[in-house]
Scaffold this active site. Structure first.
Site, PDB file in Angstrom:
ATOM      1  N   TYR A 133       3.695  -4.406  10.120  1.00 21.68           N
ATOM      2  CA  TYR A 133       3.492  -2.964   9.922  1.00 21.68           C
ATOM      3  C   TYR A 133       4.543  -2.185  10.702  1.00 21.68           C
ATOM      4  O   TYR A 133       5.055  -1.167  10.239  1.00 21.68           O
ATOM      5  CB  TYR A 133       2.072  -2.547  10.349  1.00 21.68           C
ATOM      6  CG  TYR A 133       0.978  -3.048   9.421  1.00 21.68           C
ATOM      7  CD1 TYR A 133       1.116  -4.252   8.735  1.00 21.68           C
ATOM      8  CD2 TYR A 133      -0.197  -2.338   9.223  1.00 21.68           C
ATOM      9  CE1 TYR A 133       0.133  -4.734   7.901  1.00 21.68           C
ATOM     10  CE2 TYR A 133      -1.196  -2.811   8.370  1.00 21.68           C
ATOM     11  CZ  TYR A 133      -1.022  -4.017   7.722  1.00 21.68           C
ATOM     12  OH  TYR A 133      -2.009  -4.475   6.887  1.00 21.68           O
ATOM     13  N   HIS A 151       0.842  -1.220   0.000  1.00 18.14           N
ATOM     14  CA  HIS A 151       0.000   0.000   0.000  1.00 18.14           C
ATOM     15  C   HIS A 151       0.869   1.259   0.000  1.00 18.14           C
ATOM     16  O   HIS A 151       0.638   2.198   0.759  1.00 18.14           O
ATOM     17  CB  HIS A 151      -0.967  -0.014   1.185  1.00 18.14           C
ATOM     18  CG  HIS A 151      -1.978  -1.121   1.104  1.00 18.14           C
ATOM     19  ND1 HIS A 151      -3.266  -0.932   0.659  1.00 18.14           N
ATOM     20  CD2 HIS A 151      -1.877  -2.451   1.368  1.00 18.14           C
ATOM     21  CE1 HIS A 151      -3.914  -2.078   0.682  1.00 18.14           C
ATOM     22  NE2 HIS A 151      -3.092  -3.018   1.091  1.00 18.14           N
TER      23      HIS A 151
HETATM   24  C1  HEM Z   1       0.102 -11.345   6.934  1.00 18.53           C
HETATM   25  C2  HEM Z   1      -0.630 -10.587   6.145  1.00 18.53           C
HETATM   26  C3  HEM Z   1      -0.290  -9.148   5.847  1.00 18.53           C
HETATM   27  C4  HEM Z   1       0.931  -8.546   5.813  1.00 18.53           C
HETATM   28  C5  HEM Z   1       2.294  -9.170   6.059  1.00 18.53           C
HETATM   29  C6  HEM Z   1       0.703  -7.161   5.483  1.00 18.53           C
HETATM   30  C7  HEM Z   1       1.709  -6.216   5.360  1.00 18.53           C
HETATM   31  C8  HEM Z   1       1.510  -4.858   5.231  1.00 18.53           C
HETATM   32  C9  HEM Z   1       2.532  -3.858   5.366  1.00 18.53           C
HETATM   33  C10 HEM Z   1       4.009  -4.138   5.635  1.00 18.53           C
HETATM   34  C11 HEM Z   1       1.960  -2.643   5.221  1.00 18.53           C
HETATM   35  C12 HEM Z   1       2.648  -1.274   5.310  1.00 18.53           C
HETATM   36  C13 HEM Z   1       2.565  -0.791   6.771  1.00 18.53           C
HETATM   37  C14 HEM Z   1       3.233   0.532   7.039  1.00 18.53           C
HETATM   38  O1  HEM Z   1       4.359   0.764   6.578  1.00 18.53           O
HETATM   39  O2  HEM Z   1       2.624   1.365   7.729  1.00 18.53           O
HETATM   40  C15 HEM Z   1       0.555  -2.869   4.962  1.00 18.53           C
HETATM   41  C16 HEM Z   1      -0.383  -1.903   4.753  1.00 18.53           C
HETATM   42  C17 HEM Z   1      -1.722  -2.150   4.572  1.00 18.53           C
HETATM   43  N1  HEM Z   1      -2.365  -3.364   4.610  1.00 18.53           N
HETATM   44 FE1  HEM Z   1      -1.521  -5.134   4.993  1.00 18.53          FE
HETATM   45  N2  HEM Z   1      -0.636  -6.936   5.331  1.00 18.53           N
HETATM   46  C18 HEM Z   1      -1.280  -8.132   5.547  1.00 18.53           C
HETATM   47  C19 HEM Z   1      -2.642  -8.351   5.503  1.00 18.53           C
HETATM   48  C20 HEM Z   1      -3.575  -7.397   5.238  1.00 18.53           C
HETATM   49  C21 HEM Z   1      -4.988  -7.621   5.247  1.00 18.53           C
HETATM   50  C22 HEM Z   1      -5.696  -8.930   5.606  1.00 18.53           C
HETATM   51  C23 HEM Z   1      -5.574  -6.440   4.911  1.00 18.53           C
HETATM   52  C24 HEM Z   1      -7.038  -6.184   4.787  1.00 18.53           C
HETATM   53  C25 HEM Z   1      -7.842  -5.840   5.705  1.00 18.53           C
HETATM   54  C26 HEM Z   1      -4.514  -5.448   4.708  1.00 18.53           C
HETATM   55  C27 HEM Z   1      -4.695  -4.132   4.370  1.00 18.53           C
HETATM   56  C28 HEM Z   1      -3.697  -3.166   4.386  1.00 18.53           C
HETATM   57  C29 HEM Z   1      -3.932  -1.751   4.177  1.00 18.53           C
HETATM   58  C30 HEM Z   1      -5.264  -1.085   3.851  1.00 18.53           C
HETATM   59  C31 HEM Z   1      -2.687  -1.110   4.307  1.00 18.53           C
HETATM   60  C32 HEM Z   1      -2.399   0.380   4.190  1.00 18.53           C
HETATM   61  C33 HEM Z   1      -2.442   1.026   5.566  1.00 18.53           C
HETATM   62  C34 HEM Z   1      -2.105   2.491   5.491  1.00 18.53           C
HETATM   63  O3  HEM Z   1      -2.729   3.193   4.683  1.00 18.53           O
HETATM   64  O4  HEM Z   1      -1.204   2.941   6.237  1.00 18.53           O
HETATM   65  N3  HEM Z   1      -3.334  -6.075   4.914  1.00 18.53           N
HETATM   66  N4  HEM Z   1       0.306  -4.233   4.970  1.00 18.53           N
END
Ligand code: HEM
Length: 312
Positions: free
Chosen positions: A302, A33
């Site tokens: 995260y 993202h």
């Molecule tokens: C093990 C599973 C997952 C991993 C390893 C993962 C990993 C990540 C990482 C590393 C980020 C960036 C965080 C940051 O730098 O602040 C992120 C952002 C995000 N993830 Fe995931 N994620 C996973 C599952 C999910 C799931 C299930 C959803 C759905 C609900 C999701 C939705 C999002 C969203 C919307 C963002 C953006 C948040 C923002 O705008 O700061 N992710 N994810």
């Protein structure tokens, strides 16, 4: 509800490395993202919400929010018209100076059940180093061994491109547990339904809008009118899975209208707002995380991504 399994810092690092291997490492950006736009507004919960939870943002008073819309890719240069899941991350600013987050996706289900499986799935999705193209044989082998991944892949492939960040439904995917003032607990999943309805456009229309069509569109829309979403909770029946994000609950489950989000403006300082972290594990008294291992893993990953991008 099952207890939470803590995620080792090593696994969290591996998850971020695996995301980088799919999208490339982009210093200063989120590992997933990476591209987003930050907006601001207000949330007001319904009376029904307070019956089910004692959480401070669910007591029927206006709560200021900071919301980040995003594309799923970890490549900040990927065009908005790339086929992708989109995110809506909401930070509720509470009266005592703390905050709580909700982080949802335009998919009702996730690809895998455990962080270890997510590593395997990401490895299968790593582009072929020679061609840069997806390795279809590796993806096919993964799907054959993991039929639970199919619904999410089919959903991702069949969903058309969004007309707007403001006309998509966003799902929390995991189960959370509400607790009210009397100590009564209620598992739930949530989704945000757009006031303006769900609208999609063709690939050609999206490409004509340019690489940043979604950010441009929401900027223009907010100059004209607010963007609203209704928060809906779904309550499970006995036996519905509480810790498996690959499985969607049947449609007939009880639905409760829990509140309304009104987005009114772009955040004034995009760079500073974008640096913040939104984490679905940041819950407050009155809302608890389920034992879903993917939800727990997100907290660690995260944190690693945040540390890397803010120290880049
Ligand atoms: C093990 C599973 C997952 C991993 C390893 C993962 C990993 C990540 C990482 C590393 C980020 C960036 C965080 C940051 O730098 O602040 C992120 C952002 C995000 N993830 Fe995931 N994620 C996973 C599952 C999910 C799931 C299930 C959803 C759905 C609900 C999701 C939705 C999002 C969203 C919307 C963002 C953006 C948040 C923002 O705008 O700061 N992710 N994810």
């Amino acid at each position: 509800m099952k207890d939470r399994t803590p995620v080792s810092s090593d696994l969290a690092e591996q998850l971020v490395d695996a995301l980088n291997a799919v999208s490339g490492a982009h210093p200063g950006h989120r590992a997933a993202h990476a591209r987003g736009v930050v907006v601001a507004g207000t949330f007001r919960s319904t009376a029904a919400a307070a019956e089910h939870s004692r959480a401070p943002h669910l007591q029927g008073v206006d709560v200021p929010v900071v919301v980040r819309f995003s594309n799923g890719s970890g490549d900040p240069n990927a065009a908005d018209h790339t086929r992708d899941g989109r995110g809506m991350a909401i930070k509720f600013r509470l009266a005592d100076g703390t905050s709580t987050d909700m982080v949802g996706l335009t998919m009702p289900m996730f690809f895998v059940r455990t962080p270890e499986d997510f590593l395997g799935f990401l490895a299968a999705r790593r582009p072929d180093p020679a061609t840069g193209a997806p390795d279809m044989a590796a993806i096919g082998a993964w799907l054959e061994a993991h039929p639970e991944t199919l619904p999410a892949v089919q959903f991702a492939l069949s969903t058309e491109l969004p007309a707007s960040y403001g006309t998509s439904t966003y799902y929390g995917v995991h189960t959370f547990e509400l607790e009210n003032a009397d100590g009564v607990r209620q598992p739930m999943r949530y989704r945000w339904v757009p006031d303006a309805g769900v609208h999609t456009i063709t690939d050609n229309e999206a490409q004509a809008g340019g690489a940043h069509y979604l950010t441009d569109e929401v900027t223009t829309r907010l100059a004209r009118e607010p963007v609203g979403f209704t928060l809906w909770w779904t309550f499970p029946d006995e036996g519905d899975p509480l810790d498996d994000p690959t499985q969607v609950w049947p449609q007939a489950r009880r639905q409760v209208e829990a509140g309304h989000l009104q987005i009114t403006a772009l955040a004034s300082d995009q760079a500073a707002s974008d640096r913040m972290i939104w984490d679905p594990n940041r819950v407050v008294d009155g809302v608890a995380c389920s034992g879903d291992p993917i939800l727990a893993a997100r907290g660690g990953a995260y944190g690693v991504s945040y540390t890397r991008r803010t120290s880049a």
